[in-house]
Design a protein around this motif. Structure first.
Motif, PDB file in Angstrom:
ATOM      1  N   SER A 168       0.911  -1.128  -0.030  1.00 51.07           N
ATOM      2  CA  SER A 168      -0.048   0.020   0.071  1.00 51.07           C
ATOM      3  C   SER A 168       0.818   1.307  -0.005  1.00 51.07           C
ATOM      4  CB  SER A 168      -0.803   0.154   1.271  1.00 51.07           C
ATOM      5  OG  SER A 168      -1.565   1.239   1.287  1.00 51.07           O
ATOM      6  N   HIS A 169       0.293   2.270  -0.858  1.00 54.94           N
ATOM      7  CA  HIS A 169       1.039   3.526  -0.871  1.00 54.94           C
ATOM      8  C   HIS A 169       0.594   4.698   0.081  1.00 54.94           C
ATOM      9  CE1 HIS A 169      -2.107   4.173  -3.894  1.00 54.94           C
ATOM     10  NE2 HIS A 169      -1.976   5.592  -3.467  1.00 54.94           N
ATOM     11  N   SER A 170      -0.534   3.931   0.821  1.00 51.03           N
ATOM     12  CA  SER A 170      -1.244   5.020   1.891  1.00 51.03           C
ATOM     13  C   SER A 170      -0.202   5.869   2.956  1.00 51.03           C
ATOM     14  CB  SER A 170      -2.314   4.310   2.808  1.00 51.03           C
ATOM     15  OG  SER A 170      -1.863   3.332   3.612  1.00 51.03           O
ATOM     16  N   TRP A 171       0.895   5.005   3.400  1.00 50.72           N
ATOM     17  CA  TRP A 171       1.725   5.634   4.296  1.00 50.72           C
ATOM     18  C   TRP A 171       2.851   6.808   3.697  1.00 50.72           C
ATOM     19  CZ3 TRP A 171       6.892   5.215   3.426  1.00 50.72           C
ATOM     20  CH2 TRP A 171       7.473   4.076   2.509  1.00 50.72           C
ATOM     21  N   ARG A 172       2.773   6.790   2.241  1.00 50.97           N
ATOM     22  CA  ARG A 172       3.767   7.684   1.603  1.00 50.97           C
ATOM     23  C   ARG A 172       3.115   9.082   1.724  1.00 50.97           C
ATOM     24  NH1 ARG A 172       3.826   3.856  -2.608  1.00 50.97           N
ATOM     25  NH2 ARG A 172       5.447   1.957  -2.132  1.00 50.97           N
ATOM     26  N   LYS A 173       3.964   9.969   1.958  1.00 50.84           N
ATOM     27  CA  LYS A 173       3.681  11.397   1.976  1.00 50.84           C
ATOM     28  C   LYS A 173       3.316  11.754   0.513  1.00 50.84           C
ATOM     29  CE  LYS A 173       6.512  12.983   5.752  1.00 50.84           C
ATOM     30  NZ  LYS A 173       7.845  13.769   6.132  1.00 50.84           N
ATOM     31  N   PRO A 174       2.179  12.654   0.612  1.00 49.15           N
ATOM     32  CA  PRO A 174       1.327  13.087  -0.848  1.00 49.15           C
ATOM     33  C   PRO A 174       2.443  14.046  -1.557  1.00 49.15           C
ATOM     34  CG  PRO A 174       0.345  13.888   1.131  1.00 49.15           C
ATOM     35  CD  PRO A 174       1.262  13.020   1.543  1.00 49.15           C
ATOM     36  N   TRP A 175       2.249  13.691  -2.873  1.00 46.29           N
ATOM     37  CA  TRP A 175       3.087  14.929  -3.669  1.00 46.29           C
ATOM     38  C   TRP A 175       1.826  16.155  -3.770  1.00 46.29           C
ATOM     39  CZ3 TRP A 175       4.509  11.321  -8.175  1.00 46.29           C
ATOM     40  CH2 TRP A 175       5.789  10.696  -8.000  1.00 46.29           C
ATOM     41  N   GLN A 176       2.334  17.198  -4.306  1.00 44.38           N
ATOM     42  CA  GLN A 176       1.329  18.411  -4.608  1.00 44.38           C
ATOM     43  C   GLN A 176       1.677  18.723  -6.262  1.00 44.38           C
ATOM     44  OE1 GLN A 176       0.083  21.557  -1.999  1.00 44.38           O
ATOM     45  NE2 GLN A 176       1.566  22.769  -3.135  1.00 44.38           N
ATOM     46  N   ILE A 177       0.470  18.916  -6.638  1.00 42.66           N
ATOM     47  CA  ILE A 177       0.688  19.347  -7.966  1.00 42.66           C
ATOM     48  C   ILE A 177      -0.298  20.652  -8.082  1.00 42.66           C
ATOM     49  CG2 ILE A 177      -0.826  19.051 -10.312  1.00 42.66           C
ATOM     50  CD1 ILE A 177      -0.304  15.974  -9.829  1.00 42.66           C
ATOM     51  N   GLY A 178       0.492  21.462  -8.942  1.00 40.18           N
ATOM     52  CA  GLY A 178      -0.224  23.031  -9.079  1.00 40.18           C
ATOM     53  C   GLY A 178      -0.558  23.189 -10.545  1.00 40.18           C
ATOM     54  N   TRP A 236       3.155  22.165 -12.154  1.00 36.42           N
ATOM     55  CA  TRP A 236       4.185  21.734 -11.489  1.00 36.42           C
ATOM     56  C   TRP A 236       3.806  20.354 -10.593  1.00 36.42           C
ATOM     57  CZ3 TRP A 236       3.048  22.437  -6.716  1.00 36.42           C
ATOM     58  CH2 TRP A 236       2.628  23.508  -6.097  1.00 36.42           C
ATOM     59  N   CYS A 237       4.737  19.785 -10.477  1.00 37.68           N
ATOM     60  CA  CYS A 237       4.670  18.505  -9.114  1.00 37.68           C
ATOM     61  C   CYS A 237       5.719  18.590  -8.326  1.00 37.68           C
ATOM     62  CB  CYS A 237       4.281  17.266 -10.051  1.00 37.68           C
ATOM     63  SG  CYS A 237       4.071  15.996  -8.775  1.00 37.68           S
ATOM     64  N   ASP A 238       5.474  18.657  -6.938  1.00 39.75           N
ATOM     65  CA  ASP A 238       6.611  18.579  -6.302  1.00 39.75           C
ATOM     66  C   ASP A 238       6.481  17.456  -5.106  1.00 39.75           C
ATOM     67  OD1 ASP A 238       5.421  20.122  -4.426  1.00 39.75           O
ATOM     68  OD2 ASP A 238       6.572  21.869  -4.774  1.00 39.75           O
ATOM     69  N   THR A 239       7.381  17.288  -4.261  1.00 39.16           N
ATOM     70  CA  THR A 239       7.253  16.336  -2.921  1.00 39.16           C
ATOM     71  C   THR A 239       6.651  17.427  -1.760  1.00 39.16           C
ATOM     72  OG1 THR A 239       9.439  16.603  -2.175  1.00 39.16           O
ATOM     73  CG2 THR A 239       9.008  15.033  -3.898  1.00 39.16           C
ATOM     74  N   ALA A 267       8.759  17.777 -11.689  1.00 40.19           N
ATOM     75  CA  ALA A 267       8.380  18.277 -12.785  1.00 40.19           C
ATOM     76  C   ALA A 267       7.618  19.447 -12.907  1.00 40.19           C
ATOM     77  CB  ALA A 267       7.761  17.081 -13.841  1.00 40.19           C
ATOM     78  N   GLU A 268       8.080  20.286 -14.131  1.00 44.79           N
ATOM     79  CA  GLU A 268       7.402  21.578 -14.009  1.00 44.79           C
ATOM     80  C   GLU A 268       7.309  22.050 -15.803  1.00 44.79           C
ATOM     81  OE1 GLU A 268       8.292  25.393 -11.498  1.00 44.79           O
ATOM     82  OE2 GLU A 268       9.949  25.071 -12.927  1.00 44.79           O
ATOM     83  N   ALA A 287       3.462  12.550 -18.070  1.00 38.93           N
ATOM     84  CA  ALA A 287       4.291  11.824 -18.707  1.00 38.93           C
ATOM     85  C   ALA A 287       5.864  12.010 -18.441  1.00 38.93           C
ATOM     86  CB  ALA A 287       4.072  12.001 -20.499  1.00 38.93           C
ATOM     87  N   VAL A 288       6.222  13.154 -18.170  1.00 37.00           N
ATOM     88  CA  VAL A 288       7.516  13.291 -17.546  1.00 37.00           C
ATOM     89  C   VAL A 288       7.856  12.552 -16.378  1.00 37.00           C
ATOM     90  CG1 VAL A 288       9.235  15.102 -17.200  1.00 37.00           C
ATOM     91  CG2 VAL A 288       7.718  15.397 -18.752  1.00 37.00           C
ATOM     92  N   ILE A 289       7.068  12.515 -15.650  1.00 40.31           N
ATOM     93  CA  ILE A 289       7.224  12.111 -14.268  1.00 40.31           C
ATOM     94  C   ILE A 289       7.049  10.672 -14.329  1.00 40.31           C
ATOM     95  CG2 ILE A 289       6.046  11.654 -11.957  1.00 40.31           C
ATOM     96  CD1 ILE A 289       5.070  14.350 -12.364  1.00 40.31           C
ATOM     97  N   ASP A 290       6.226   9.761 -15.158  1.00 39.22           N
ATOM     98  CA  ASP A 290       6.343   8.426 -15.462  1.00 39.22           C
ATOM     99  C   ASP A 290       7.711   8.026 -15.764  1.00 39.22           C
ATOM    100  OD1 ASP A 290       3.843   8.372 -14.982  1.00 39.22           O
ATOM    101  OD2 ASP A 290       3.188   8.274 -16.977  1.00 39.22           O
TER     102      ASP A 290
END
Length: 217
Positions: free
Chosen positions: A2-12, A19-22, A29-30, A53-56
């Protein structure tokens, strides 16, 4: 696993950048955009698809994501405190009436959220297109990302603004393509939300907004 414990990313998602950051602020990516991104909000989903697609290519593990969006994508109002409101249904009905008085009917085509962060202080309500949210959720799911929440910029600033010292007022200016907003907090909570359309020169529009705020405080 499960990925529920991982801290979420933020997309703007904004008219000039997506953008997407941790949570630590590391940019994954931006994409800097130009005015050809149109129409909003559909055009921003196309830009997000290119960003994902870049993040993938980084082959990262699945995550939950929070999405911060331009105020242009939402209907947004501040709400005076009402002692008579007893539960969330009454609060939502109150918000719907306020939207109607501003010329917008919030029906089943919208998803609305209303909250009063601080007791006895102003609250805020916002609504987002249900079909757009469904498209966003589907797009993210196709890239192993789970949508946790979506916040318009103004709502995010109101929710996250730290409480100032007593007898002090904190002001945050939010500048977007078509308008400037001033968000003001006192120790008691949100005390003002002022919006100025950008007409002509940005500096002049900003000056008009600041003069109006200064006249009040």
């Amino acid at each position: 696993m499960s990925h529920s414990w991982r801290k979420p990313w933020q997309i703007g998602l904004f008219h000039d950048v997506v953008w997407c950051d941790t949570q630590t602020g590391a940019v994954l990516a931006e994409r800097h955009l130009h005015d050809q991104v149109s129409p909003m909000p559909e055009g921003l989903l196309d830009e997000l698809r290119l960003l994902l697609a870049v993040i993938d290519k980084k082959k990262l593990k699945p995550r939950k994501v929070d999405v911060l969006v331009s105020d242009e994508l939402a209907a947004f109002l501040t709400l005076p405190w009402q002692d008579a409101l007893q539960n969330q249904n009454e609060i939502d009905s109150y918000a719907q009436i306020k939207f109607e008085k501003n010329g917008l009917v919030i029906n089943e085509e919208w998803v609305m959220h209303t909250e009063f962060r601080d007791f006895k202080a102003m609250g805020n309500t916002y609504a987002l297109s249900k079909s757009w949210l469904q498209a966003l959720r589907s797009l993210l799911a196709g890239h192993q990302l789970t949508l946790r929440r979506v916040l318009p910029l103004s709502a995010a600033v109101i929710a996250r603004q730290p409480k100032p010292k007593k007898n002090h007022i904190n002001m945050v200016l939010l500048e977007e393509r078509n308008r400037i907003c001033a968000v003001l907090h006192a120790y008691s909570g949100l005390v003002a939300y002022e919006v100025e359309p950008i007409i002509g020169d940005l500096a002049q529009s900003r000056a008009r907004l600041l003069r109006r705020v200064h006249a009040r405080f």
